[in-house]
Scaffold this motif. Structure first.
Motif, PDB file in Angstrom:
ATOM      1  N   GLU A  27       3.689  21.264   4.528  1.00 27.04           N
ATOM      2  CA  GLU A  27       4.783  21.539   3.602  1.00 27.04           C
ATOM      3  C   GLU A  27       4.241  21.794   2.199  1.00 27.04           C
ATOM      4  N   SER A  28       4.970  22.571   1.421  1.00 22.06           N
ATOM      5  CA  SER A  28       4.512  22.960   0.085  1.00 22.06           C
ATOM      6  C   SER A  28       4.499  21.771  -0.867  1.00 22.06           C
ATOM      7  N   ALA A  29       3.481  21.754  -1.733  1.00 21.89           N
ATOM      8  CA  ALA A  29       3.375  20.730  -2.778  1.00 21.89           C
ATOM      9  C   ALA A  29       2.722  21.364  -3.996  1.00 21.89           C
ATOM     10  N   GLY A  30       3.543  21.922  -4.880  1.00 18.87           N
ATOM     11  CA  GLY A  30       3.010  22.544  -6.090  1.00 18.87           C
ATOM     12  C   GLY A  30       2.149  23.751  -5.785  1.00 18.87           C
ATOM     13  N   ASN A  31       0.867  23.677  -6.188  1.00 21.02           N
ATOM     14  CA  ASN A  31      -0.066  24.786  -5.983  1.00 21.02           C
ATOM     15  C   ASN A  31      -0.771  24.724  -4.640  1.00 21.02           C
ATOM     16  N   LEU A  78      -2.626  20.125  -8.942  1.00 22.59           N
ATOM     17  CA  LEU A  78      -1.893  20.536  -7.745  1.00 22.59           C
ATOM     18  C   LEU A  78      -0.384  20.488  -7.966  1.00 22.59           C
ATOM     19  N   THR A  79       0.102  19.360  -8.480  1.00 22.24           N
ATOM     20  CA  THR A  79       1.553  19.140  -8.581  1.00 22.24           C
ATOM     21  C   THR A  79       2.168  19.730  -9.842  1.00 22.24           C
ATOM     22  N   GLU A  80       1.347  20.056 -10.832  1.00 22.96           N
ATOM     23  CA  GLU A  80       1.811  20.560 -12.134  1.00 22.96           C
ATOM     24  C   GLU A  80       2.741  19.568 -12.833  1.00 22.96           C
ATOM     25  N   GLY A  81       2.548  18.278 -12.531  1.00 24.21           N
ATOM     26  CA  GLY A  81       3.307  17.242 -13.217  1.00 24.21           C
ATOM     27  C   GLY A  81       4.574  16.803 -12.518  1.00 24.21           C
ATOM     28  N   TYR A  82       4.867  17.344 -11.351  1.00 23.23           N
ATOM     29  CA  TYR A  82       6.086  16.961 -10.640  1.00 23.23           C
ATOM     30  C   TYR A  82       5.810  15.766  -9.719  1.00 23.23           C
ATOM     31  N   VAL A  83       6.736  14.809  -9.714  1.00 22.75           N
ATOM     32  CA  VAL A  83       6.604  13.571  -8.943  1.00 22.75           C
ATOM     33  C   VAL A  83       7.765  13.473  -7.963  1.00 22.75           C
ATOM     34  N   VAL A  84       7.447  13.065  -6.715  1.00 23.24           N
ATOM     35  CA  VAL A  84       8.478  12.927  -5.688  1.00 23.24           C
ATOM     36  C   VAL A  84       9.042  11.512  -5.711  1.00 23.24           C
ATOM     37  N   LEU A 143      -7.719  27.626  -6.038  1.00 22.92           N
ATOM     38  CA  LEU A 143      -9.089  27.240  -6.364  1.00 22.92           C
ATOM     39  C   LEU A 143      -9.125  26.342  -7.590  1.00 22.92           C
ATOM     40  N   SER A 144      -8.315  26.651  -8.593  1.00 20.96           N
ATOM     41  CA  SER A 144      -8.292  25.840  -9.817  1.00 20.96           C
ATOM     42  C   SER A 144      -7.867  24.406  -9.517  1.00 20.96           C
ATOM     43  N   ALA A 145      -6.943  24.243  -8.565  1.00 26.36           N
ATOM     44  CA  ALA A 145      -6.493  22.902  -8.197  1.00 26.36           C
ATOM     45  C   ALA A 145      -7.614  22.121  -7.520  1.00 26.36           C
TER      46      ALA A 145
END
Length: 272
Positions: free
Chosen positions: A62-66, A225-231, A147-149
């Motif tokens: 499942e998708s998670a940010g980048n 990876l998440t760009e600052g988003y928290v689940v 790659l940056s992640a």
């Protein structure tokens, strides 16, 4: 003439000191890696945990940010392995100093600053083992991301882990026994659960997590990876968390641990 002589002596001693530091680094590295039980828990266990909680799960793609959730778990387990390594090195260093090893090193060209530097390099080298292993296994088992992640998360995992050398140092100074390293590692597991490292928390537990030592560190490591988003596991909602939350957590805990270590060192001197 005396000034010239002193400078000459200092110049002559520099290669010998550098050589001794390199030899000491090599000896320390071999001594630690020969302890197969400790190396298993430091290097292999995080990779195993990644496989169980990440690669083997249906939600991993499942998708998670980048990237995907598998990479999210991979970064978390790499961070756990890195802090386990640096905590152990910090605890061992404290015990060595209290058990008289510092006086022995005083007879060598090595100075206190060089001792700290060598121990830091040893800690980072050992920490690189679980990080490299987890990232390698992740790359082979479905972890996906930009790659940056990959690059930035790996750097943040390694740099942030140095804070926990002070964590181990505090335990070594406080317990003053071989049990110190075990106590520090056990406490890391508890902080891992409370710090949103092993699985997403929700509600009150997520609020509490933001005040624990591992939260800011692992949040920063995941941020590329998440760009600052928290689940929030309670309602499944994704919320943006400002960068200052994680940075403040790391800064405050580094300050607390450093002050505590200084106080324990001074208390130990007072008993002698």
């Amino acid at each position: 003439m005396s000034t010239v002589s002193l400078d000459s002596t200092s110049s002559d001693d520099a290669p010998r000191t550098a050589s001794f530091n390199a030899v000491y680094f090599g000896l320390e590295l071999r001594r630690i890696t020969r302890d197969l039980v400790s190396m298993f828990f430091t290097a292999v266990l995080p990779a195993f945990m990644y496989l169980i909680f990440g690669a083997a799960q249906d939600y991993g793609q499942e998708s998670a940010g980048n990237g995907n959730v598998t990479m999210y778990v991979m970064i978390s387990m790499a961070a756990y392995g890195a802090v386990t390594a640096t905590t152990g090195i910090g605890g061992i260093a404290a015990l060595e100093r209290m058990q008289g090893w510092g006086r022995q090193l005083g007879l060598t060209p090595m100075r206190d600053g060089q001792y700290v530097l060598v121990k830091t390099l040893v800690g980072l080298t050992i920490a690189a083992i679980p990080v490299a292993l987890v990232y390698l296994v992740g790359g082979l088992t479905g972890a996906e991301g930009e790659l940056s992640a990959w690059v930035l998360s790996g750097i943040l995992v390694m740099v942030g882990a140095t804070v926990f050398a002070v964590f181990g140092l505090v335990f070594g100074l406080a317990f003053r026994s071989e049990a110190a390293v075990g106590a520090a590692s056990g406490t890391l597991v508890i902080f891992g659960f409370l710090g949103n490292l092993f699985f997403p928390l929700s509600g009150v537990l997520l609020t509490i997590a933001k005040f624990t030592p591992l939260y800011g560190y692992v949040s920063l490591a995941r941020r590329p990876l998440t760009e600052g988003y928290v689940v929030d596991a309670g309602n499944g909602q994704v919320e943006f968390e400002p960068l200052w939350v994680a940075v403040t957590n790391v800064t405050v805990w580094l300050l607390i641990l450093s002050l505590l270590a200084i106080w324990l060192v001074r208390r130990g001197r007072g008993r002698q």
